[in-house]
Design a protein around this motif. Structure first.
Motif, PDB file in Angstrom:
ATOM      1  N   ILE A 240     -84.505  27.576 -33.360  1.00 39.87           N
ATOM      2  CA  ILE A 240     -85.515  26.402 -34.040  1.00 39.87           C
ATOM      3  C   ILE A 240     -85.404  25.352 -32.773  1.00 39.87           C
ATOM      4  O   ILE A 240     -86.711  25.111 -32.263  1.00 39.87           O
ATOM      5  CB  ILE A 240     -85.125  25.940 -35.225  1.00 39.87           C
ATOM      6  N   ALA A 241     -84.289  25.091 -31.967  1.00 42.16           N
ATOM      7  CA  ALA A 241     -84.568  24.095 -31.141  1.00 42.16           C
ATOM      8  C   ALA A 241     -85.232  24.308 -30.031  1.00 42.16           C
ATOM      9  O   ALA A 241     -85.717  23.826 -29.366  1.00 42.16           O
ATOM     10  CB  ALA A 241     -82.979  23.536 -30.757  1.00 42.16           C
ATOM     11  N   ASP A 242     -85.142  25.776 -29.531  1.00 42.04           N
ATOM     12  CA  ASP A 242     -86.166  25.991 -28.290  1.00 42.04           C
ATOM     13  C   ASP A 242     -87.488  26.111 -28.999  1.00 42.04           C
ATOM     14  O   ASP A 242     -88.450  25.796 -27.889  1.00 42.04           O
ATOM     15  CB  ASP A 242     -85.644  27.724 -27.955  1.00 42.04           C
ATOM     16  N   LYS A 243     -88.004  26.530 -29.931  1.00 40.14           N
ATOM     17  CA  LYS A 243     -89.507  26.412 -30.257  1.00 40.14           C
ATOM     18  C   LYS A 243     -90.140  24.776 -30.230  1.00 40.14           C
ATOM     19  O   LYS A 243     -91.071  24.661 -30.297  1.00 40.14           O
ATOM     20  CB  LYS A 243     -89.580  27.137 -31.278  1.00 40.14           C
TER      21      LYS A 243
ATOM     22  N   ALA B 265     -77.956  20.992 -26.347  1.00 41.07           N
ATOM     23  CA  ALA B 265     -79.270  21.040 -25.531  1.00 41.07           C
ATOM     24  C   ALA B 265     -79.876  19.812 -25.154  1.00 41.07           C
ATOM     25  O   ALA B 265     -80.179  19.405 -23.920  1.00 41.07           O
ATOM     26  CB  ALA B 265     -80.272  22.000 -26.197  1.00 41.07           C
ATOM     27  N   THR B 266     -79.647  18.778 -26.044  1.00 37.58           N
ATOM     28  CA  THR B 266     -80.155  17.462 -25.995  1.00 37.58           C
ATOM     29  C   THR B 266     -79.328  16.476 -25.044  1.00 37.58           C
ATOM     30  O   THR B 266     -79.839  15.660 -24.331  1.00 37.58           O
ATOM     31  CB  THR B 266     -80.485  16.814 -27.091  1.00 37.58           C
ATOM     32  N   VAL B 267     -77.796  16.641 -25.262  1.00 38.83           N
ATOM     33  CA  VAL B 267     -77.128  15.470 -24.464  1.00 38.83           C
ATOM     34  C   VAL B 267     -77.207  15.898 -23.032  1.00 38.83           C
ATOM     35  O   VAL B 267     -77.501  14.704 -22.099  1.00 38.83           O
ATOM     36  CB  VAL B 267     -75.704  15.613 -24.976  1.00 38.83           C
ATOM     37  N   PRO B 268     -76.934  16.929 -22.723  1.00 43.75           N
ATOM     38  CA  PRO B 268     -77.238  17.123 -20.915  1.00 43.75           C
ATOM     39  C   PRO B 268     -78.642  16.641 -20.189  1.00 43.75           C
ATOM     40  O   PRO B 268     -78.543  16.280 -19.192  1.00 43.75           O
ATOM     41  CB  PRO B 268     -76.958  18.523 -20.698  1.00 43.75           C
TER      42      PRO B 268
ATOM     43  N   SER C 143     -71.622  15.052 -19.692  1.00 43.41           N
ATOM     44  CA  SER C 143     -71.786  15.878 -20.815  1.00 43.41           C
ATOM     45  C   SER C 143     -70.053  16.113 -21.221  1.00 43.41           C
ATOM     46  O   SER C 143     -69.964  15.860 -22.363  1.00 43.41           O
ATOM     47  CB  SER C 143     -72.158  17.140 -20.727  1.00 43.41           C
ATOM     48  N   ALA C 144     -69.380  16.278 -20.348  1.00 44.84           N
ATOM     49  CA  ALA C 144     -67.812  16.342 -20.499  1.00 44.84           C
ATOM     50  C   ALA C 144     -67.324  14.844 -21.203  1.00 44.84           C
ATOM     51  O   ALA C 144     -66.321  15.132 -22.120  1.00 44.84           O
ATOM     52  CB  ALA C 144     -67.174  16.916 -19.273  1.00 44.84           C
ATOM     53  N   LEU C 145     -67.874  13.983 -20.614  1.00 45.27           N
ATOM     54  CA  LEU C 145     -67.192  12.661 -20.868  1.00 45.27           C
ATOM     55  C   LEU C 145     -67.719  12.273 -22.415  1.00 45.27           C
ATOM     56  O   LEU C 145     -67.023  11.917 -23.439  1.00 45.27           O
ATOM     57  CB  LEU C 145     -67.538  11.504 -20.067  1.00 45.27           C
ATOM     58  N   VAL C 146     -68.911  12.607 -22.726  1.00 45.54           N
ATOM     59  CA  VAL C 146     -69.572  12.276 -23.853  1.00 45.54           C
ATOM     60  C   VAL C 146     -68.786  13.255 -25.178  1.00 45.54           C
ATOM     61  O   VAL C 146     -68.516  12.551 -26.142  1.00 45.54           O
ATOM     62  CB  VAL C 146     -71.315  12.850 -23.888  1.00 45.54           C
TER      63      VAL C 146
END
Length: 129
Positions: free
Chosen positions: A1-4, A54-57, A69-72
């Motif tokens: 769903i996130a891809d579309k 997918a959204t954080v990076p 991303s690793a820190l978050v």
């Protein structure tokens, strides 16, 4: 769903579903329908966590994506994941009701919707332009 539909849109949809279903899931769990409440909670958790990876990076500058991303995720798992059971246990002891957890879950989802609204999420790759 996130891809579309896009990561931000998927996350917003999951947060609105969380606002609508977090309290009913806790209510079902505390009134004898444990499996129904657990199933609703598991579905909400899956829909909330899936677009985050997918959204954080993509919301970080390219040169900081891996370490950022690793820190978050590390801070979220350590601080939030470590303190949440303590805070929820204190809340249940203070209020005397397990349903107060559902109210907090709904409030946190509303706060996350407000944060996404402030960020606006116009583009996932804001630093790639």
């Amino acid at each position: 769903i996130a891809d579309k539909k896009g990561g931000w849109n998927s996350l917003k949809g999951a947060l609105f579903a969380s606002v609508a279903l977090a309290y009913p899931a806790v209510w079902l769990s505390t009134h004898g329908f444990v499996w129904s409440g657990a199933l609703i909670s598991a579905i909400l958790l899956a829909f909330l966590q899936a677009p985050i990876y997918a959204t954080v990076p993509l919301s970080l500058p390219r040169e900081l994506r891996a370490s950022g991303s690793a820190l978050v995720f590390g801070l979220a798992a350590g601080v939030v994941g470590g303190l949440t059971p303590l805070a929820m246990g204190w809340l249940v002891k203070l209020s005397g009701s397990y349903e107060s957890v559902g109210i907090i879950m709904t409030a946190v989802s509303c706060a996350a919707i407000a944060a996404l609204r402030l960020y606006k999420g116009n583009s996932l790759s804001i630093y790639d332009k």
